[in-house]
Design a protein around this motif. Structure first.
Motif, short mmCIF file in Angstrom:
data_model
loop_
_atom_site.label_atom_id
_atom_site.label_comp_id
_atom_site.label_asym_id
_atom_site.label_seq_id
_atom_site.Cartn_x
_atom_site.Cartn_y
_atom_site.Cartn_z
N ILE A 105 -12.57 31.61 9.37
CA ILE A 105 -11.81 30.89 10.39
C ILE A 105 -12.58 30.67 11.70
CG2 ILE A 105 -9.73 30.96 11.84
CD1 ILE A 105 -8.36 32.29 9.42
N SER A 106 -13.36 31.63 12.13
CA SER A 106 -14.06 31.49 13.42
C SER A 106 -14.99 30.26 13.39
CB SER A 106 -14.86 32.75 13.74
OG SER A 106 -16.08 32.75 13.04
N VAL A 107 -15.34 29.80 14.56
CA VAL A 107 -16.20 28.62 14.68
C VAL A 107 -17.56 28.88 14.02
CG1 VAL A 107 -17.25 27.00 16.31
CG2 VAL A 107 -15.01 27.97 16.79
N GLN A 108 -18.00 30.12 14.04
CA GLN A 108 -19.29 30.49 13.45
C GLN A 108 -19.16 30.93 11.98
OE1 GLN A 108 -22.00 30.15 15.47
NE2 GLN A 108 -20.54 29.42 17.00
N ALA A 109 -17.99 30.74 11.37
CA ALA A 109 -17.73 31.25 10.02
C ALA A 109 -18.73 30.71 9.01
CB ALA A 109 -16.31 30.89 9.59
N LEU A 115 -9.12 23.87 8.88
CA LEU A 115 -7.81 24.06 9.51
C LEU A 115 -7.70 23.20 10.75
CD1 LEU A 115 -7.53 27.96 9.36
CD2 LEU A 115 -6.20 26.34 8.00
N ASP A 116 -6.47 22.74 11.05
CA ASP A 116 -6.26 22.01 12.30
C ASP A 116 -6.38 22.99 13.46
OD1 ASP A 116 -3.24 22.82 13.11
OD2 ASP A 116 -3.41 22.62 10.92
N SER A 117 -6.63 22.47 14.65
CA SER A 117 -6.88 23.34 15.80
C SER A 117 -5.67 24.20 16.17
CB SER A 117 -7.32 22.51 17.01
OG SER A 117 -6.31 21.58 17.34
N ASP A 136 -0.69 34.04 7.28
CA ASP A 136 0.26 33.28 6.44
C ASP A 136 0.21 31.77 6.66
OD1 ASP A 136 1.00 35.63 5.27
OD2 ASP A 136 3.07 35.61 5.98
N GLU A 137 0.24 31.35 7.91
CA GLU A 137 0.25 29.91 8.18
C GLU A 137 -1.05 29.25 7.73
OE1 GLU A 137 0.87 26.70 11.78
OE2 GLU A 137 1.60 28.75 12.09
N ALA A 138 -2.17 29.88 8.05
CA ALA A 138 -3.48 29.34 7.64
C ALA A 138 -3.58 29.30 6.11
CB ALA A 138 -4.61 30.19 8.22
N GLN A 139 -3.09 30.34 5.46
CA GLN A 139 -3.13 30.38 4.00
C GLN A 139 -2.28 29.27 3.39
OE1 GLN A 139 -1.47 33.87 2.07
NE2 GLN A 139 -2.72 33.57 0.24
N ARG A 140 -1.10 29.05 3.98
CA ARG A 140 -0.22 27.96 3.51
C ARG A 140 -0.90 26.60 3.65
NH1 ARG A 140 4.04 30.73 5.42
NH2 ARG A 140 3.89 29.84 7.50
N LYS A 141 -1.57 26.38 4.78
CA LYS A 141 -2.25 25.09 5.02
C LYS A 141 -3.35 24.86 3.99
CE LYS A 141 -0.25 23.94 9.00
NZ LYS A 141 -0.16 22.97 10.01
N ILE A 142 -4.11 25.90 3.71
CA ILE A 142 -5.21 25.77 2.75
C ILE A 142 -4.66 25.57 1.33
CG2 ILE A 142 -7.15 26.99 1.66
CD1 ILE A 142 -7.70 25.73 4.50
N PHE A 143 -3.57 26.26 1.00
CA PHE A 143 -2.93 26.07 -0.30
C PHE A 143 -2.49 24.61 -0.45
CE2 PHE A 143 0.67 25.84 -3.16
CZ PHE A 143 0.26 26.60 -4.24
N THR A 144 -1.84 24.07 0.59
CA THR A 144 -1.37 22.68 0.55
C THR A 144 -2.54 21.71 0.43
OG1 THR A 144 0.55 23.29 1.88
CG2 THR A 144 0.00 20.96 1.80
N LEU A 145 -3.61 21.99 1.14
CA LEU A 145 -4.81 21.16 1.06
C LEU A 145 -5.36 21.15 -0.37
CD1 LEU A 145 -6.97 19.64 2.91
CD2 LEU A 145 -8.23 21.78 2.82
N MET A 146 -5.45 22.31 -0.99
CA MET A 146 -5.95 22.38 -2.37
C MET A 146 -4.99 21.67 -3.32
SD MET A 146 -7.62 26.21 -2.85
CE MET A 146 -6.12 27.12 -2.54
N GLU A 147 -3.70 21.87 -3.11
CA GLU A 147 -2.67 21.29 -3.98
C GLU A 147 -2.71 19.76 -3.96
OE1 GLU A 147 1.86 22.64 -4.75
OE2 GLU A 147 1.39 22.09 -2.69
#
Length: 195
Positions: A105-109, A115-117, A136-147
């Motif tokens: 998640i970090s900028v240097q990851a 993820l959106d800002s 949870d929220e970040a995980q949901r966003k990535i799940f939706t992106l993959m889906e």
């Protein structure tokens, strides 16, 4: 951006690999349709991403597919979050959360997920006092992106279609040249027969 360019290059590389069936077979790592998964289970994978990634073989096939597209960081992040939520010891929460944050998640990851800002900022604030639900929220966003994106391509790829059987009549390896177009044509017949 650099991330967009990485995905475009990955897509082009995958497209050229898929024309050479034998070389793409070698990239599947340990996924082999000879280690049978029931057709009932394979059909469930096509019903939802959730069914796919909650099955060990499905998850492995999807991970191999994402690796071929150079976007495995998404599933790695999702799996890390699932593992994190099982953390029993409160003392381990903070170091585990920091590791996930630094890696994804970090900028240097090293394996930064898209993820959106707003979500990134909220997750950063959650790091001040990590809880089991801080990702949870970040995980949901990535799940939706993959889906919405890679999961649909996965269902059309050999990583999924190699699990679908039996082969359609007249569409076996001896009758079907393994070019990209023929593979898709033959395998779409298989999918429609199994539906």
């Amino acid at each position: 951006s650099a991330k967009d360019m990485k995905h475009r290059l990955g897509f082009l590389l995958q497209k050229s690999d898929s024309c050479d069936y034998s070389s793409s077979q070698g990239k599947k790592e340990k996924i082999s349709p000879t280690q049978r998964v029931s057709q009932e289970e394979v059909k469930k994978w096509a019903d939802s991403l959730e069914n796919l990634i909650h099955h060990d073989r499905g998850l492995a096939a999807f991970r191999a597919f994402l690796k071929s597209e150079y976007s495995e960081e998404n599933i790695e992040f999702w799996v890390s979050c699932e593992d994190y939520k099982k953390t029993k010891s409160p003392a381990k929460l903070s170091p585990k959360a920091r590791k996930i944050y630094d890696e994804f998640i970090s900028v240097q990851a090293t394996k930064e997920v898209n993820l959106d800002s707003c979500t990134r900022d909220k997750t950063s604030r959650n790091m001040l006092e990590p809880t089991l639900s801080c990702f949870d929220e970040a995980q949901r966003k990535i799940f939706t992106l993959m889906e919405k994106d890679s999961y649909r391509r996965f269902l059309k790829s050999h990583f999924y279609l190699d699990f679908v059987s039996p082969p359609a009549a007249g569409c076996g390896p001896e009758n079907c040249k393994r070019t990209h177009a023929h593979t898709l044509d033959c395998n779409s017949n298989i999918v429609s027969q199994c539906a």
